[in-house]
Motif scaffolding. Structure first.
Motif, PDB file in Angstrom:
ATOM      1  N   UNK A 540     -90.977  64.383 -29.113  1.00 28.21           N
ATOM      2  CA  UNK A 540     -90.048  65.075 -30.011  1.00 28.21           C
ATOM      3  C   UNK A 540     -90.323  66.573 -30.033  1.00 28.21           C
ATOM      4  N   UNK A 541     -91.594  66.963 -30.048  1.00 29.10           N
ATOM      5  CA  UNK A 541     -91.934  68.384 -30.054  1.00 29.10           C
ATOM      6  C   UNK A 541     -91.509  69.055 -28.754  1.00 29.10           C
ATOM      7  N   UNK A 542     -91.771  68.397 -27.638  1.00 30.57           N
ATOM      8  CA  UNK A 542     -91.395  68.973 -26.344  1.00 30.57           C
ATOM      9  C   UNK A 542     -89.885  69.148 -26.247  1.00 30.57           C
ATOM     10  N   UNK A 543     -89.135  68.195 -26.796  1.00 35.39           N
ATOM     11  CA  UNK A 543     -87.678  68.246 -26.702  1.00 35.39           C
ATOM     12  C   UNK A 543     -87.068  69.257 -27.653  1.00 35.39           C
ATOM     13  N   UNK A 544     -87.581  69.296 -28.890  1.00 34.43           N
ATOM     14  CA  UNK A 544     -86.900  70.066 -29.933  1.00 34.43           C
ATOM     15  C   UNK A 544     -87.630  71.337 -30.369  1.00 34.43           C
ATOM     16  N   UNK A 545     -88.923  71.437 -30.063  1.00 39.55           N
ATOM     17  CA  UNK A 545     -89.677  72.619 -30.478  1.00 39.55           C
ATOM     18  C   UNK A 545     -89.079  73.925 -29.990  1.00 39.55           C
ATOM     19  N   UNK A 546     -88.854  74.080 -28.681  1.00 40.50           N
ATOM     20  CA  UNK A 546     -88.295  75.341 -28.181  1.00 40.50           C
ATOM     21  C   UNK A 546     -86.923  75.666 -28.759  1.00 40.50           C
ATOM     22  N   UNK A 547     -86.172  74.645 -29.195  1.00 41.99           N
ATOM     23  CA  UNK A 547     -84.831  74.871 -29.738  1.00 41.99           C
ATOM     24  C   UNK A 547     -84.873  75.269 -31.212  1.00 41.99           C
ATOM     25  N   UNK A 548     -85.747  74.616 -31.998  1.00 47.37           N
ATOM     26  CA  UNK A 548     -85.676  74.751 -33.453  1.00 47.37           C
ATOM     27  C   UNK A 548     -86.612  75.797 -34.041  1.00 47.37           C
ATOM     28  N   UNK A 549     -87.743  76.068 -33.404  1.00 45.08           N
ATOM     29  CA  UNK A 549     -88.660  77.044 -33.985  1.00 45.08           C
ATOM     30  C   UNK A 549     -88.057  78.452 -34.045  1.00 45.08           C
ATOM     31  N   UNK A 550     -87.321  78.895 -33.036  1.00 41.56           N
ATOM     32  CA  UNK A 550     -86.648  80.194 -33.177  1.00 41.56           C
ATOM     33  C   UNK A 550     -85.623  80.215 -34.311  1.00 41.56           C
ATOM     34  N   UNK A 551     -84.929  79.086 -34.530  1.00 40.96           N
ATOM     35  CA  UNK A 551     -83.966  79.002 -35.626  1.00 40.96           C
ATOM     36  C   UNK A 551     -84.700  79.091 -36.962  1.00 40.96           C
ATOM     37  N   UNK A 552     -85.849  78.411 -37.070  1.00 37.96           N
ATOM     38  CA  UNK A 552     -86.635  78.462 -38.304  1.00 37.96           C
ATOM     39  C   UNK A 552     -87.092  79.880 -38.602  1.00 37.96           C
ATOM     40  N   UNK A 553     -87.552  80.579 -37.575  1.00 38.72           N
ATOM     41  CA  UNK A 553     -88.003  81.963 -37.770  1.00 38.72           C
ATOM     42  C   UNK A 553     -86.862  82.849 -38.241  1.00 38.72           C
ATOM     43  N   UNK A 554     -85.681  82.655 -37.643  1.00 31.32           N
ATOM     44  CA  UNK A 554     -84.506  83.439 -38.047  1.00 31.32           C
ATOM     45  C   UNK A 554     -84.090  83.125 -39.479  1.00 31.32           C
ATOM     46  N   UNK A 555     -84.368  81.894 -39.935  1.00 30.21           N
ATOM     47  CA  UNK A 555     -84.021  81.498 -41.307  1.00 30.21           C
ATOM     48  C   UNK A 555     -85.060  81.950 -42.322  1.00 30.21           C
ATOM     49  N   UNK A 556     -86.126  82.605 -41.859  1.00 29.72           N
ATOM     50  CA  UNK A 556     -87.143  83.121 -42.770  1.00 29.72           C
ATOM     51  C   UNK A 556     -88.286  82.176 -43.045  1.00 29.72           C
ATOM     52  N   UNK A 557     -88.468  81.157 -42.215  1.00 32.52           N
ATOM     53  CA  UNK A 557     -89.556  80.191 -42.388  1.00 32.52           C
ATOM     54  C   UNK A 557     -90.702  80.586 -41.462  1.00 32.52           C
ATOM     55  N   UNK A 558     -91.906  80.713 -42.025  1.00 39.03           N
ATOM     56  CA  UNK A 558     -93.074  81.046 -41.208  1.00 39.03           C
ATOM     57  C   UNK A 558     -93.304  79.931 -40.191  1.00 39.03           C
ATOM     58  N   UNK A 559     -93.647  80.333 -38.963  1.00 40.57           N
ATOM     59  CA  UNK A 559     -93.753  79.347 -37.883  1.00 40.57           C
ATOM     60  C   UNK A 559     -94.837  78.306 -38.149  1.00 40.57           C
ATOM     61  N   UNK A 560     -95.982  78.738 -38.686  1.00 38.71           N
ATOM     62  CA  UNK A 560     -97.054  77.773 -38.977  1.00 38.71           C
ATOM     63  C   UNK A 560     -96.630  76.836 -40.105  1.00 38.71           C
ATOM     64  N   UNK A 561     -95.979  77.374 -41.118  1.00 36.72           N
ATOM     65  CA  UNK A 561     -95.466  76.543 -42.215  1.00 36.72           C
ATOM     66  C   UNK A 561     -94.470  75.517 -41.681  1.00 36.72           C
ATOM     67  N   UNK A 562     -93.566  75.964 -40.827  1.00 36.43           N
ATOM     68  CA  UNK A 562     -92.569  75.053 -40.272  1.00 36.43           C
ATOM     69  C   UNK A 562     -93.240  73.974 -39.420  1.00 36.43           C
TER      70      UNK A 562
END
Length: 628
Positions: A540-562
């Motif tokens: 799941x991380x390999x599939x969705x990590x590269x897609x969703x972590x940039x979106x989380x950062x743009x939404x104001x969520x710290x990457x480690x928190x996310x």
């Protein structure tokens, strides 16, 4: 084990046809041969990996071929272990609904479960042979031999599983049951095949039909979990896509061949060795002296023990395999229900997913570029938060526990028990130190634990029953085969979901959710609980990590928190029934029927969800120590 063992009514049906006795003789001969080979493979893995550690660390002369040989032997061990598990009826099943039926209907569904397994194996047999033939053109880099020596394990294992499954049918079912099961299964497969032209135009609706409908029907009918996943994936790919089935075999191979999974059989054997050498009894006596007089005391010990050993092996199933044999026997003596124990064990697996050195944290860092050191730092406190939530449930459930017969130990007695248990208590610290100091990898470190435990048993506790070694090796192979075959089938299913475009569609949909950072976190929790139940953590991380972590950062969520929120959400999905693979792994390690655990796991899952909401709502738990 796992309620895959036969019901008495089924066993009594064995003498009803003349082939039953012949099948029994053939099964015993074949079973003895395969079990002996599987036991030798477990022993060979221990020797090869420990030799690699010794040569590299003690003599500074690495064996460049050790990991490669271990990988080759591991696939053979996994497949032969799956054969042993199928012969013994030890593949993980969900029998909560089946057990409510009459003995005659249970017997019929047991026959159908075996027939469904045979159906998948027969369908995939030729693609497996084709896959091994294709691998013959690849030469391994260290040993410089054809990769067919490794890949041949898949078709040979499949062929042996077909034979033992058919022998099992002959041994335990009447002629009528065999005919109805085989013909009925063939009819269902035929109907799906004929419906192929109607299914193909349905597009993504097929995901619901196969990965929800087929999986749910087969799982709740008692078909082993691995074969339920495999049948759904094969049907989806064969009937709705043009994917060659050779590719599915490749994904099955990929899922079963992660070298980190080699920690599973080695830690399972380590757990059995700890019990056999008396180390487990010494540890239990010491731990019970500390918390035994507290209501639910050993459950608190279980939560703390999983926190301490988590991440050492790189595999959550291996962590549980090291803990369960040590604590469960004494907890059962104290009156704890097996279902409650496996429920707590499974949920501690989800609770401790962020404890370093977690392979999931390492995977997130590798695919997203986040500092692994920051992830390791951020993962410690959130696990404590979820652990405290589990402790609240333990306190509530055991608040009325009768402790009248429990001895309260004096400080002198505790000190004496600690001295006796010290060699055993040091084991987790020896293992963790070996990883941290670079003496061994997460895969190899279990061999250090095995050698350490054997020496302690022989020299200090003077307890080592040589007659139990082979049965322990066979049990290790069977349990490992059942677990790793599920991982392989789940990996193939994850690949099928990816090829459907599901992952890209999900990322776009989540990015459009309103509510800012908290809205994105809320939908991420829901999405990753679902994903974790079908994909497992790393895929799941390999599939969705590269897609969703940039979106989380743009939404104001710290990457480690996310990362912490995502990992816990996936962990809850992974260890929550009815679809969570990790839950069945916990049941397999504990040798408890999954149906028993379902009665108790709800409260623990709610506790994990409360803890997850706290971690999501209060970023300081994840990132507070990053600022210091």
């Amino acid at each position: 084990m796992m309620s895959a063992a036969l019901h008495p009514a089924v066993v009594s049906a064995a003498p009803l046809h003349p082939l039953g006795r012949w099948a029994g003789h053939a099964d015993r001969w074949l079973g003895h041969t395969v079990e002996s080979l599987a036991a030798l493979l477990v022993l060979a893995e221990i020797v090869v990996l420990f030799a690699g550690v010794t040569a590299r660390y003690a003599f500074h002369a690495p064996l460049v071929w050790s990991d490669e040989l271990a990988s080759i032997l591991f696939l053979w061990l996994s497949m032969l272990g799956a054969v042993v598990a199928l012969r013994r009826g030890e593949h993980m099943r969900m029998t909560a609904l089946v057990d409510k039926l009459s003995p005659a209907r249970r017997a019929m569904l047991d026959a159908f479960a075996i027939a469904a397994s045979v159906a998948f194996l027969a369908l995939v047999a030729w693609p497996a042979i084709d896959y091994a033939h294709e691998e013959a053109f690849i030469v391994t880099p260290a040993l410089e031999i054809s990769n067919a020596w490794r890949a041949a394990a898949i078709p040979i294992g499949i062929a042996l599983m077909i034979v033992v499954a058919l022998l099992r049918l002959l041994r335990i079912c009447s002629g009528r049951q065999i005919a109805v099961a085989l013909l009925g299964t063939a009819a269902v497969v035929g109907l799906f095949w004929l419906a192929g032209p109607l299914l193909a135009p349905l597009g993504k609706l097929n995901l619901v039909i196969f990965f929800i409908g087929v999986v749910a029907v087969t799982v709740f009918s008692g078909v082993p979990i691995a074969f339920s996943f495999a049948l759904a994936t094969f049907g989806y790919l064969a009937l709705t896509t043009r994917t060659p089935m050779l590719v599915m075999v490749g994904r099955l191979d990929e899922g079963m061949s992660h070298l980190i999974l080699l920690a599973v059989p080695l830690f399972i054997f380590l757990g059995a060795l700890i019990e056999m050498t008396g180390m487990a009894r010494a540890m239990i006596q010491f731990l019970a002296s500390l918390l035994g007089h507290v209501r639910g005391g050993l459950s608190y010990v279980l939560i703390g023990a999983m926190y301490l050993v988590s991440g050492i092996s790189g595999s959550k199933i291996a962590d549980m395999a090291a803990i369960a044999p040590v604590l469960f026997p004494e907890m059962k003596k104290r009156g704890a229900k097996p279902g409650d124990l496996v429920a707590l064990l499974a949920t501690t697996g989800a609770q401790t997913e962020t404890i370093p050195p977690s392979i999931v944290l390492i995977t997130i860092g590798s695919v997203t570029g986040i500092s692994i050191a920051a992830l390791f730092t951020g993962g410690l406190l959130p696990a404590v938060v979820l652990g405290l939530c589990l402790c609240v449930v333990v306190w509530w459930r055991y608040r009325g526990e009768d402790l009248s017969g429990v001895e309260v130990h004096t400080k002198r007695q505790i000190g004496r028990l600690f001295a006796v248990a010290l060699p055993a208590v040091l084991l987790p610290f020896v293992i963790r130190a070996a990883v941290v100091e670079g003496v061994a990898t997460a895969t190899e470190v279990s061999t250090i634990g095995i050698v350490y435990s054997a020496l302690i048993g022989l020299v200090i506790y003077r307890q080592f029953d040589w007659s139990r070694v082979k049965p322990m090796l066979v049990e290790t192979a069977s349990l490992s085969g059942a677990i790793i075959f599920i991982v392989g089938c789940a990996t193939a299913m994850a690949w099928g979901l990816t090829q459907s475009g599901f992952s890209q569609d999900l990322a776009k949909w989540m990015a459009a959710i309103p509510g800012g950072s908290y809205g994105f976190l809320a939908i991420s929790i829901i999405a990753f609980i679902v994903l974790g139940s079908v994909l497992e953590g790393i895929p799941a991380i390999v599939l969705f990590g590269p897609l969703l972590f940039p979106i989380a950062k743009a939404a104001g969520v710290h990457e480690v928190h996310y990362a912490m929120v995502v990992i816990f959400a996936m962990g809850i999905g992974l260890f929550a029934p009815p679809f969570g693979v990790g839950y069945y792994g916990a049941c397999a390690v504990s040798k408890v029927d999954p149906g028993e655990g379902i009665k108790y796991i709800g409260g623990y899952i709610v506790a994990l969800l409360v803890g997850l909401i706290l971690v999501a709502a209060i970023p300081w738990f994840s990132i507070g120590f990053l600022k210091t």
